[in-house]
Design a protein around this motif. Structure first.
Motif, PDB file in Angstrom:
ATOM      1  N   TYR A   1       0.853  -1.210  -0.085  1.00 55.78           N
ATOM      2  CA  TYR A   1      -0.216  -0.354   0.479  1.00 55.78           C
ATOM      3  C   TYR A   1       0.506   1.030   0.200  1.00 55.78           C
ATOM      4  O   TYR A   1       2.210   1.239   0.726  1.00 55.78           O
ATOM      5  N   ALA A   2       0.325   1.957  -1.043  1.00 58.00           N
ATOM      6  CA  ALA A   2       0.859   3.353  -0.516  1.00 58.00           C
ATOM      7  C   ALA A   2       0.675   4.534   0.163  1.00 58.00           C
ATOM      8  O   ALA A   2       1.991   4.835   0.516  1.00 58.00           O
ATOM      9  N   SER A   3      -0.078   4.528   1.406  1.00 58.22           N
ATOM     10  CA  SER A   3       0.082   4.867   1.753  1.00 58.22           C
ATOM     11  C   SER A   3      -0.639   4.363   3.171  1.00 58.22           C
ATOM     12  O   SER A   3      -1.260   3.390   3.644  1.00 58.22           O
ATOM     13  N   ILE A   4      -0.732   4.872   4.717  1.00 59.04           N
ATOM     14  CA  ILE A   4      -1.170   4.513   5.543  1.00 59.04           C
ATOM     15  C   ILE A   4      -2.813   4.411   5.068  1.00 59.04           C
ATOM     16  O   ILE A   4      -3.384   3.199   5.763  1.00 59.04           O
TER      17      ILE A   4
ATOM     18  N   LEU B   1       2.403  13.806  21.229  1.00 57.98           N
ATOM     19  CA  LEU B   1       1.706  12.390  21.223  1.00 57.98           C
ATOM     20  C   LEU B   1       1.621  11.463  22.581  1.00 57.98           C
ATOM     21  O   LEU B   1       0.907  10.529  22.804  1.00 57.98           O
ATOM     22  N   VAL B   2       2.637  11.555  22.948  1.00 52.82           N
ATOM     23  CA  VAL B   2       2.458  11.179  24.842  1.00 52.82           C
ATOM     24  C   VAL B   2       1.180  11.466  25.435  1.00 52.82           C
ATOM     25  O   VAL B   2       0.100  11.266  26.142  1.00 52.82           O
ATOM     26  N   ASP B   3       0.513  12.906  25.113  1.00 51.10           N
ATOM     27  CA  ASP B   3      -0.884  13.396  25.753  1.00 51.10           C
ATOM     28  C   ASP B   3      -1.808  13.002  24.536  1.00 51.10           C
ATOM     29  O   ASP B   3      -2.840  12.272  25.689  1.00 51.10           O
TER      30      ASP B   3
ATOM     31  N   ALA C   1       7.876   2.132  10.716  1.00 48.14           N
ATOM     32  CA  ALA C   1       9.289   1.894  10.798  1.00 48.14           C
ATOM     33  C   ALA C   1       9.724   3.083   9.762  1.00 48.14           C
ATOM     34  O   ALA C   1      11.240   3.142   8.397  1.00 48.14           O
ATOM     35  N   THR C   2       9.040   4.296   9.497  1.00 47.29           N
ATOM     36  CA  THR C   2       9.478   5.239   9.233  1.00 47.29           C
ATOM     37  C   THR C   2      10.182   6.434   9.234  1.00 47.29           C
ATOM     38  O   THR C   2      10.551   6.467  10.051  1.00 47.29           O
ATOM     39  N   PRO C   3      10.413   7.388   8.630  1.00 46.12           N
ATOM     40  CA  PRO C   3      11.837   8.688   8.699  1.00 46.12           C
ATOM     41  C   PRO C   3      11.079   9.446  10.091  1.00 46.12           C
ATOM     42  O   PRO C   3       9.549   9.052  10.021  1.00 46.12           O
ATOM     43  N   ASN C   4      11.855   9.864  10.947  1.00 40.93           N
ATOM     44  CA  ASN C   4      12.184   9.922  12.356  1.00 40.93           C
ATOM     45  C   ASN C   4      10.940  11.253  12.331  1.00 40.93           C
ATOM     46  O   ASN C   4       9.439  11.052  13.031  1.00 40.93           O
ATOM     47  N   SER C   5      10.511  11.574  11.057  1.00 43.78           N
ATOM     48  CA  SER C   5       9.497  13.081  11.105  1.00 43.78           C
ATOM     49  C   SER C   5       8.690  12.357  10.591  1.00 43.78           C
ATOM     50  O   SER C   5       7.681  13.712  11.122  1.00 43.78           O
ATOM     51  N   LEU C   6       8.255  11.677  10.371  1.00 45.24           N
ATOM     52  CA  LEU C   6       7.092  11.189  10.199  1.00 45.24           C
ATOM     53  C   LEU C   6       6.222  10.424  11.471  1.00 45.24           C
ATOM     54  O   LEU C   6       4.944  10.035  11.291  1.00 45.24           O
ATOM     55  N   HIS C   7       6.964  10.347  12.575  1.00 41.92           N
ATOM     56  CA  HIS C   7       6.927   9.111  13.348  1.00 41.92           C
ATOM     57  C   HIS C   7       5.751  10.235  14.215  1.00 41.92           C
ATOM     58  O   HIS C   7       4.306   8.891  14.019  1.00 41.92           O
ATOM     59  N   VAL C   8       5.085  11.544  14.503  1.00 39.60           N
ATOM     60  CA  VAL C   8       5.054  11.986  15.366  1.00 39.60           C
ATOM     61  C   VAL C   8       3.317  11.530  14.507  1.00 39.60           C
ATOM     62  O   VAL C   8       1.867  11.331  15.089  1.00 39.60           O
ATOM     63  N   PRO C   9       2.955  12.394  13.485  1.00 42.61           N
ATOM     64  CA  PRO C   9       1.674  11.876  12.836  1.00 42.61           C
ATOM     65  C   PRO C   9       0.977  11.123  12.233  1.00 42.61           C
ATOM     66  O   PRO C   9       0.527  11.500  11.957  1.00 42.61           O
TER      67      PRO C   9
ATOM     68  N   GLN D   1      -2.297   9.760  13.796  1.00 38.24           N
ATOM     69  CA  GLN D   1      -3.608   8.912  12.651  1.00 38.24           C
ATOM     70  C   GLN D   1      -3.704   7.427  12.555  1.00 38.24           C
ATOM     71  O   GLN D   1      -5.065   7.496  12.764  1.00 38.24           O
ATOM     72  N   CYS D   2      -3.108   6.598  13.706  1.00 33.98           N
ATOM     73  CA  CYS D   2      -2.994   5.173  13.391  1.00 33.98           C
ATOM     74  C   CYS D   2      -4.159   5.548  15.477  1.00 33.98           C
ATOM     75  O   CYS D   2      -4.959   4.813  15.192  1.00 33.98           O
ATOM     76  N   ILE D   3      -3.574   6.290  16.029  1.00 39.16           N
ATOM     77  CA  ILE D   3      -4.069   6.322  16.808  1.00 39.16           C
ATOM     78  C   ILE D   3      -6.079   7.076  17.057  1.00 39.16           C
ATOM     79  O   ILE D   3      -6.598   6.230  16.853  1.00 39.16           O
TER      80      ILE D   3
END
Length: 348
Positions: free
Chosen positions: A52-55, A106-108, A70-78, A82-84
């Motif tokens: 799949y090309a995207s989440i 993200l923690v919040d 396991a994506t680039p660091n800059s994508l971790h939070v967004p 999205q998954c949450i």
């Protein structure tokens, strides 16, 4: 019982390592790969799963039980947010975020929603670390006094040629490598409450450090010293001593941590133990009782994915929580700040 279906987002080196572990798992199954790059098609095809090309596309067409980011660091939070929002449990590779402020967001969200989020500090799942922590917490060493640690290794020129950003601010061993060590030190010795550091770029002359000397204060009063360098031809690093990642040459007679208390010391990962008999006066003139703590060596990524499957199924809580991941980043940022400013940084 059917296997827990886990998708992997990010088909780079670490993503492929997770894919390999999932394909061999007795309780989890790789359900899909998510990655927009052309090279990902071959990875998914070889694994025999959809790409799949995207989440968004994954959630719409092939929703799994859980997702490994396991994506680039800059994508971790967004991507994690999205998954949450979609109610999808995640294993988020470290670092939790690129900055502490971003990580706090993200923690919040995790704590507000009760989301099932495991942060990928895989050494937390190492049998070696589990045994070392057990020894320290058992009281065999007495009251904890100090920890001496190192992560010294030599990164070849190709490492920097292949990623020129590693020569610039944010690309040095503090932010790339030290976050692993911070989690190990917190596991062994407790919370870190203050740091100071000297950094040097004298060998390579890059805009970023290549060597750092770090002092640590722990909440329990113990003190630590840590030597970090990616230009020192010395194998006193976790990768070169633990034998957990076969990609690295191993020196099985070396250690990267020594934890010492009032009754003895433990060297890790050789697990050499030196203690004074409990019923005798302790003195540097008297011999130690010398032994080796029995333990097994095994791939922590394998243990991590089994744990994540249990988290997805609601059988357990994350061993490394989002708050843990944030604290690791907070300490790492404090070390960088201490090295830049020349002052002690208080983490209270």
């Amino acid at each position: 019982m059917p296997k827990t279906r886990i998708a992997v987002a990010g088909a780079g080196l670490i993503g492929q390592a997770h894919i390999g572990v999932l394909l061999a798992s007795p309780t989890c199954a790789l359900s899909a790969v998510v990655d927009p790059s052309p090279a990902a098609a071959a990875v998914a095809s070889e694994a025999g799963v959809p790409l799949y090309a995207s989440i968004d596309e994954l959630l719409a067409q092939g929703r799994p039980d859980g997702l490994l980011l396991a994506t680039p660091n800059s994508l971790h939070v967004p991507q994690a947010l999205q998954c949450i929002a979609a109610g999808l449990p995640i294993l988020l590779e470290k670092p939790i975020a690129t900055t502490v402020a971003e990580g706090q967001t993200l923690v919040d969200a995790v704590e507000r929603s009760g989301a099932r989020v495991l942060i990928g500090h895989h050494r937390a799942h190492s049998p070696i670390m589990a045994k070392a922590r057990q020894v320290v917490q058992s009281g065999q060493l007495g009251r904890l006094v100090t920890v001496m640690g190192s992560a010294t290794f030599y990164k070849p020129d190709a490492y920097f040629d292949g990623g020129p950003w590693r020569r610039e601010a944010g690309g040095g061993p503090i932010l790339i490598n030290m976050i692993h060590e911070v989690h190990n030190l917190r596991m062994l010795c407790g919370e870190i409450v203050a740091v100071q550091a000297f950094a040097s770029s004298a060998i390579r002359g890059f805009a970023v450090e290549d060597t750092v000397a770090i002092n640590l204060r722990f909440a329990n009063g113990a003190l630590g010293s840590f030597m970090l360098s990616d230009t020192a031809a010395c194998p006193r690093s976790w990768e070169q001593t633990s034998q957990e990642n076969k990609a690295y040459a191993s020196c099985d007679d070396e250690d990267c941590y020594v934890v010492a208390g009032t009754h003895g010391s433990l060297s890790v990962p050789t697990m050499r133990l030196k203690t004074y008999p409990r019923d005798e006066d302790r003195s540097w003139w008297k011999p130690f009782e010398v032994g080796t703590v029995g333990m097994v060596r095994d791939d922590p990524l394998k243990h991590q994915i089994e744990h994540f499957g249990a988290v997805v199924r609601g059988e357990t809580t994350p061993l490394v929580s989002a708050r843990d991941g944030l604290q690791n980043l907070r300490v790492t940022e404090a070390i960088a700040e201490a090295a830049a400013s020349g002052r002690v940084v208080d983490l209270h």
